[in-house]
Scaffold this motif. Structure first.
Motif, mmCIF file in Angstrom:
data_model
loop_
_atom_site.group_PDB
_atom_site.id
_atom_site.type_symbol
_atom_site.label_atom_id
_atom_site.label_comp_id
_atom_site.label_asym_id
_atom_site.label_seq_id
_atom_site.Cartn_x
_atom_site.Cartn_y
_atom_site.Cartn_z
ATOM 1 N N GLU A 1 72.314 6.206 70.266
ATOM 2 C CA GLU A 1 73.074 5.378 71.207
ATOM 3 C C GLU A 1 72.974 3.897 70.824
ATOM 4 O OE1 GLU A 1 75.083 6.188 73.669
ATOM 5 O OE2 GLU A 1 74.829 8.317 73.221
ATOM 6 N N HIS A 2 71.792 3.506 70.356
ATOM 7 C CA HIS A 2 71.585 2.102 69.996
ATOM 8 C C HIS A 2 72.390 1.695 68.764
ATOM 9 C CE1 HIS A 2 69.751 -1.609 68.646
ATOM 10 N NE2 HIS A 2 69.405 -1.008 67.521
ATOM 11 N N ILE A 3 72.240 2.438 67.669
ATOM 12 C CA ILE A 3 72.870 1.982 66.426
ATOM 13 C C ILE A 3 74.391 2.087 66.480
ATOM 14 C CG2 ILE A 3 70.831 2.602 65.061
ATOM 15 C CD1 ILE A 3 72.442 4.969 63.935
ATOM 16 N N THR A 4 74.916 2.952 67.335
ATOM 17 C CA THR A 4 76.375 3.084 67.443
ATOM 18 C C THR A 4 76.966 2.079 68.435
ATOM 19 O OG1 THR A 4 76.065 4.889 69.050
ATOM 20 C CG2 THR A 4 76.456 5.497 66.741
ATOM 21 N N HIS A 5 76.119 1.217 68.976
ATOM 22 C CA HIS A 5 76.602 0.163 69.885
ATOM 23 C C HIS A 5 76.020 -1.185 69.436
ATOM 24 C CE1 HIS A 5 77.279 3.780 72.343
ATOM 25 N NE2 HIS A 5 78.275 3.079 72.874
ATOM 26 N N PRO A 6 76.495 -1.682 68.281
ATOM 27 C CA PRO A 6 76.002 -2.977 67.787
ATOM 28 C C PRO A 6 76.489 -4.121 68.667
ATOM 29 C CG PRO A 6 77.818 -2.201 66.438
ATOM 30 C CD PRO A 6 77.509 -1.091 67.395
ATOM 31 N N THR A 7 75.956 -5.296 68.400
ATOM 32 C CA THR A 7 76.296 -6.456 69.232
ATOM 33 C C THR A 7 77.766 -6.826 69.116
ATOM 34 O OG1 THR A 7 75.528 -7.839 67.402
ATOM 35 C CG2 THR A 7 73.980 -7.436 69.202
ATOM 36 N N ILE A 8 78.342 -6.602 67.942
ATOM 37 C CA ILE A 8 79.759 -6.906 67.740
ATOM 38 C C ILE A 8 80.512 -5.604 67.527
ATOM 39 C CG2 ILE A 8 81.454 -8.115 66.296
ATOM 40 C CD1 ILE A 8 79.239 -10.075 65.533
ATOM 41 N N THR B 1 81.573 -3.342 64.094
ATOM 42 C CA THR B 1 80.658 -3.556 62.967
ATOM 43 C C THR B 1 80.403 -2.247 62.243
ATOM 44 O OG1 THR B 1 79.545 -5.371 64.122
ATOM 45 C CG2 THR B 1 78.342 -4.330 62.318
ATOM 46 N N ASN B 2 80.381 -2.285 60.918
ATOM 47 C CA ASN B 2 80.054 -1.083 60.149
ATOM 48 C C ASN B 2 78.611 -0.676 60.442
ATOM 49 O OD1 ASN B 2 78.840 0.211 57.517
ATOM 50 N ND2 ASN B 2 81.042 0.552 57.411
ATOM 51 N N ILE B 3 78.448 0.536 60.922
ATOM 52 C CA ILE B 3 77.120 0.989 61.395
ATOM 53 C C ILE B 3 76.091 0.997 60.269
ATOM 54 C CG2 ILE B 3 75.856 2.851 62.527
ATOM 55 C CD1 ILE B 3 77.923 1.385 64.282
ATOM 56 N N LEU C 1 66.820 -5.627 68.218
ATOM 57 C CA LEU C 1 67.605 -5.309 69.412
ATOM 58 C C LEU C 1 67.185 -3.965 70.005
ATOM 59 C CD1 LEU C 1 69.874 -6.067 71.358
ATOM 60 C CD2 LEU C 1 71.501 -4.975 69.772
ATOM 61 N N LEU C 2 66.843 -3.012 69.143
ATOM 62 C CA LEU C 2 66.358 -1.720 69.632
ATOM 63 C C LEU C 2 65.077 -1.908 70.435
ATOM 64 C CD1 LEU C 2 66.359 1.382 69.778
ATOM 65 C CD2 LEU C 2 65.206 1.399 67.543
#
Length: 588
Positions: A543-550, A553-555, A567-568
């Motif tokens: 859930e975290h890496i698939t919802h970056p700040t921008i 963004t390429n995961i 951020l995690l």
């Protein structure tokens, strides 16, 4: 070991890996094994399995098995793996070869058109298709590889250009992989009889100072002779080199090719030459410190692999090489004492001038030598006589297997050292860096991560191996492998490698007291409580890496940034990790 034996071993390993749950199908296991060999031998770095196949109609059929994106050289490697299910060696037909290349090319074209928008995010090739769509204007070269456990007696298609993108093709069949593995791991001597085999000798000037450890010579070698030697001996010549020729159309290799083609008389002026070592030479004294070398024994090229292989390619392309000469430095080591360490230093320092992202650390450092020694004497605590095999140098496992001179001894060796228990130095570094909570470095790829790991070793921030450290390393490998299987079973999509690295790092940050490495070593497995923790945290990481700040963004690139890790931690209510000096560079 014969080719047939190697093929049978690969097929057996694929079935065993599937049955052990490491891959969903035997076909995926075969893809992982064959791609793994190419990665271990540094033919292609940081390969990501991304299987995709659509064969409903012949005109629309497309496929890809794996990929590797070299951002520095704007090169995308696409691999298609063809698994022949027969237990016997078979040949692939000309039609099948062409069909495979066409399907990969069609996948690339459709991906450029935005195919990922119609795919599920959990599709294994989703990230690859998205990457192609978003970076299509940046990608200058697409290298298409056909990899198979069959024999392919067909030349790949010629290079082609389409919309400012160069397409090149290569074939790695079971025979070529076997020769690559066998040569890279075979520490046999390369006896080069220059006068008898190549009608050539090298005039060299000997270093005047007499040194007890070595003699040193400098001279020049006709480019066509070097090309012919490489054509005959292949990767065995550069077994001790820190890198192999990657066959990428990067600036260095283009420059070598262009100079040979357009300004061959300037090659000696433009090229830095090669650094080599040998056990001893046969030469005629010409006086004033000059000798005429006509035989080289146990000759190795420790720097200049790209020059050598590029000249071999020019030779095969029938370019005129009559005016091409290569500067050569030759070091003769007088004693076997510290031989590997001296060669490691020659290779490391000779390569330090080149801006390369691959590891320039040798397998012969004392740290890795000690890890190897520990792995050979420490047995797994079980009824079955078994141990983990630390492979500090490429191909060591097959070398040891080949040294068993009977079928019964080979069988015993494989039972005591199963292929699933082979730990390469890059795998060990990856698992330990996850435990050290550096998933963003692990996500940058095995080579970059390994360099960072060795920097910590040399700085004294990682202890010199002892029995406990070795057992804990193995326990972390077991933990990583188990987490990998868990994430795979969750079917979260194409970010498995990133999810695994971040999950283990987060587990250490949140529940380090729950990770009993001594217990994992004793059981050779993790307990149910830790398994449940990994499942829970893997979902949170996804859930975290698939919802970056921008958004957008390429995961894959996002996971390479320390910001992603911080951020995690913040989202988990934890303090942000301190920024350490060795993590400053941001590498795509």
């Amino acid at each position: 070991m014969m080719l047939e034996d190697f093929h049978a071993m690969v097929c057996e390993d694929a079935r065993a890996d599937h049955e052990a749950g490491r891959y969903r199908t035997t076909e995926e296991a075969m893809e992982g094994i064959l791609c793994g060999y190419l990665e271990e031998e540094q033919v292609i770095n940081d390969i990501q399995l991304s299987p995709y196949q659509k064969t409903n109609t012949s005109r629309q059929a497309m496929m890809v098995s794996a990929h590797a994106f070299d951002e520095k050289n704007a090169t995308l490697n696409l691999l298609a793996v063809k698994w022949e299910r027969s237990n016997k060696l078979v040949k692939m037909s000309h039609n099948d070869v062409n069909r495979m290349f066409k399907m990969v090319r069609r996948f690339y074209r459709n991906a450029k058109a935005g195919m990922y928008k119609e795919m599920e995010e959990t599709d294994a090739a989703y990230t690859l298709a998205q990457l192609i769509y978003e970076r299509q204007s940046f990608i200058s070269t697409v290298r298409v590889f056909l990899v198979s456990n069959a024999i392919v007696d067909i030349e790949p298609p010629a290079d082609a250009e389409e919309e400012d993108t160069i397409f090149s093709y290569d074939i790695w069949d079971i025979d070529r992989i076997f020769r690559l593995i066998g040569q890279a791991g075979n520490a046999g001597e390369n006896d080069i009889r220059l006068r008898d085999q190549y009608d050539c000798s090298i005039c060299m000037l000997k270093m005047q100072a007499d040194h007890q450890k070595y003699d040193c010579y400098v001279g020049m070698l006709p480019g066509i002779v070097l090309a012919r030697i490489y054509d005959e001996h292949g990767q065995q010549l550069i077994e001790r080199n820190v890198r192999s020729f990657l066959q990428a159309k990067n600036a260095v290799n283009k420059g070598i090719r262009d100079t040979v083609r357009d300004e061959p008389e300037m090659f000696m002026a433009y090229n830095n030459g090669i650094s080599t070592v040998a056990a001893w030479i046969e030469a005629d004294e010409l006086g004033n410190g000059v000798v005429s070398v006509h035989s080289l024994h146990d000759w190795q090229i420790v720097n200049g692999g790209q020059t050598t292989a590029s000249l071999a390619n020019a030779y095969k392309a029938n370019l005129d090489m009559s005016q091409v000469f290569v500067p050569v430095k030759l070091t003769i080591l007088k004693s076997n004492r510290q031989k590997d360490l001296i060669i490691a230093h020659i290779s490391k320092y000779a390569n330090s001038q080149n801006k390369i992202t691959m590891s320039d650390f040798s397998a012969n450092t004392l740290w890795h030598v000690e890890m190897e020694k520990l792995s050979r004497r420490i047995w797994v605590p079980s009824r079955q006589r078994m141990r983990w095999f630390y492979e500090r140098a490429r191909g060591q496992y097959l070398v040891e297997l080949n040294r068993q001179n009977t079928v019964a001894r080979k069988k015993t060796f494989r039972e005591e050292n199963p292929k699933s228990h082979v730990v390469t130095k890059t795998i060990a570094a990856k698992c330990m860096m996850c435990a050290m909570q550096k998933p963003y470095l692990v996500s940058k790829g095995s080579e970059t991560n390994f360099v960072k790991f060795m920097e910590l070793v040399e700085a004294g921030k990682i202890p010199f191996p002892n029995e406990q450290y070795y057992k804990h390393m193995v326990a972390n490998v077991i933990l990583f492998d188990k987490c990998d299987r868990i994430v795979k079973s969750l079917q979260l999509g194409d970010y498995k490698a990133n999810v695994v690295a971040y999950t283990i790092a987060l587990t250490y940050r949140l529940y380090e007291s729950e990770i009993d490495l001594d217990k994992i070593w004793a059981r050779q497995n993790i307990d149910e409580k830790l398994e449940l923790l990994l499942k829970k945290l893997a979902q949170a990481v996804w859930e975290h890496i698939t919802h970056p700040t921008i958004e957008g963004t390429n995961i894959t690139q996002w996971c390479k940034r320390e910001e992603c890790w911080n951020l995690l931690l913040k989202r988990q209510g934890l303090d942000i990790a301190s920024v350490e000096e060795e993590d400053e560079d941001e590498e795509a």
